[in-house]
Design a protein around this motif. Sequence first.
Motif, PDB file in Angstrom:
ATOM      1  N   ILE A  46      -9.204  -7.983  -4.203  1.00 45.52           N
ATOM      2  CA  ILE A  46      -8.175  -7.603  -3.531  1.00 45.52           C
ATOM      3  C   ILE A  46      -7.072  -8.973  -3.200  1.00 45.52           C
ATOM      4  CG2 ILE A  46      -7.255  -7.270  -1.141  1.00 45.52           C
ATOM      5  CD1 ILE A  46      -9.694  -5.473  -0.581  1.00 45.52           C
ATOM      6  N   GLY A  47      -7.583 -10.213  -3.224  1.00 44.02           N
ATOM      7  CA  GLY A  47      -6.847 -11.246  -3.049  1.00 44.02           C
ATOM      8  C   GLY A  47      -6.180 -11.541  -4.607  1.00 44.02           C
ATOM      9  N   SER A  48      -6.926 -11.192  -5.816  1.00 40.89           N
ATOM     10  CA  SER A  48      -6.368 -11.295  -7.001  1.00 40.89           C
ATOM     11  C   SER A  48      -5.102 -10.372  -7.070  1.00 40.89           C
ATOM     12  CB  SER A  48      -7.281 -10.991  -7.984  1.00 40.89           C
ATOM     13  OG  SER A  48      -8.163 -12.051  -7.907  1.00 40.89           O
ATOM     14  N   ALA A  49      -5.250  -8.902  -6.658  1.00 43.49           N
ATOM     15  CA  ALA A  49      -4.373  -8.014  -6.849  1.00 43.49           C
ATOM     16  C   ALA A  49      -3.181  -8.297  -6.251  1.00 43.49           C
ATOM     17  CB  ALA A  49      -4.748  -6.594  -6.425  1.00 43.49           C
ATOM     18  N   VAL A  50      -3.333  -8.918  -5.003  1.00 43.49           N
ATOM     19  CA  VAL A  50      -2.032  -9.176  -4.051  1.00 43.49           C
ATOM     20  C   VAL A  50      -1.275 -10.522  -4.749  1.00 43.49           C
ATOM     21  CG1 VAL A  50      -1.389 -10.307  -1.657  1.00 43.49           C
ATOM     22  CG2 VAL A  50      -3.048  -8.279  -2.016  1.00 43.49           C
ATOM     23  N   ALA A  51      -2.062 -11.234  -5.132  1.00 44.63           N
ATOM     24  CA  ALA A  51      -1.480 -12.785  -5.995  1.00 44.63           C
ATOM     25  C   ALA A  51      -0.628 -12.125  -7.032  1.00 44.63           C
ATOM     26  CB  ALA A  51      -2.582 -13.677  -6.264  1.00 44.63           C
ATOM     27  N   LEU A  55       3.368 -12.666  -7.615  1.00 45.35           N
ATOM     28  CA  LEU A  55       3.618 -13.470  -8.838  1.00 45.35           C
ATOM     29  C   LEU A  55       4.798 -12.761  -9.465  1.00 45.35           C
ATOM     30  CD1 LEU A  55       3.697 -16.085 -10.439  1.00 45.35           C
ATOM     31  CD2 LEU A  55       1.566 -14.925 -11.758  1.00 45.35           C
ATOM     32  N   LEU A  56       4.502 -11.322  -9.786  1.00 48.30           N
ATOM     33  CA  LEU A  56       5.385 -10.573 -10.579  1.00 48.30           C
ATOM     34  C   LEU A  56       6.560 -10.148  -9.842  1.00 48.30           C
ATOM     35  CD1 LEU A  56       2.958  -7.423 -11.747  1.00 48.30           C
ATOM     36  CD2 LEU A  56       4.330  -8.796 -13.079  1.00 48.30           C
ATOM     37  N   VAL A  58       8.030 -12.507  -7.478  1.00 49.02           N
ATOM     38  CA  VAL A  58       8.721 -13.954  -7.716  1.00 49.02           C
ATOM     39  C   VAL A  58       9.262 -13.744  -9.226  1.00 49.02           C
ATOM     40  CG1 VAL A  58       8.607 -16.169  -7.941  1.00 49.02           C
ATOM     41  CG2 VAL A  58       7.500 -14.938  -6.043  1.00 49.02           C
ATOM     42  N   ALA A  59       8.692 -13.635 -10.333  1.00 46.95           N
ATOM     43  CA  ALA A  59       9.137 -13.555 -11.690  1.00 46.95           C
ATOM     44  C   ALA A  59      10.244 -12.588 -12.031  1.00 46.95           C
ATOM     45  CB  ALA A  59       7.611 -13.323 -12.533  1.00 46.95           C
ATOM     46  N   ARG A  60      10.098 -11.505 -11.275  1.00 45.35           N
ATOM     47  CA  ARG A  60      11.328 -10.679 -11.307  1.00 45.35           C
ATOM     48  C   ARG A  60      12.655 -10.792 -10.471  1.00 45.35           C
ATOM     49  NH1 ARG A  60      10.973  -7.403 -16.023  1.00 45.35           N
ATOM     50  NH2 ARG A  60       8.847  -7.092 -16.386  1.00 45.35           N
ATOM     51  N   GLY A  61      12.520 -12.001  -9.783  1.00 45.07           N
ATOM     52  CA  GLY A  61      13.634 -12.327  -9.063  1.00 45.07           C
ATOM     53  C   GLY A  61      13.636 -11.924  -7.639  1.00 45.07           C
ATOM     54  N   GLY A  62      12.330 -11.780  -7.017  1.00 46.51           N
ATOM     55  CA  GLY A  62      12.384 -11.148  -5.703  1.00 46.51           C
ATOM     56  C   GLY A  62      12.847 -12.182  -4.707  1.00 46.51           C
ATOM     57  N   ILE A  63      12.767 -13.713  -5.331  1.00 50.68           N
ATOM     58  CA  ILE A  63      13.227 -14.787  -4.097  1.00 50.68           C
ATOM     59  C   ILE A  63      14.356 -15.644  -4.810  1.00 50.68           C
ATOM     60  CG2 ILE A  63      12.397 -17.084  -3.323  1.00 50.68           C
ATOM     61  CD1 ILE A  63       9.728 -15.851  -3.050  1.00 50.68           C
TER      62      ILE A  63
END
Length: 63
Positions: A46-51, A55-56, A58-63
Amino acid sequence: MKDLLAALGLVLAVEGLLFAAFPEAVRRAMIDAAQSPADRMRLVGIGSAVAGVVLLWVARGGI
């Protein structure tokens, strides 16, 4: 669909490199994982899936 295939290809490439470069370490990690309690494995999954989702995002411009 292209992004999914690219991501799967990247995962396979990284895993292949790890297996080729560090076979004994990967074997030990697999043995340790097989002996871990199911609850711990579930939490790590679950932790890996959330991370990964974060990450996706952030990489797609979420922040």
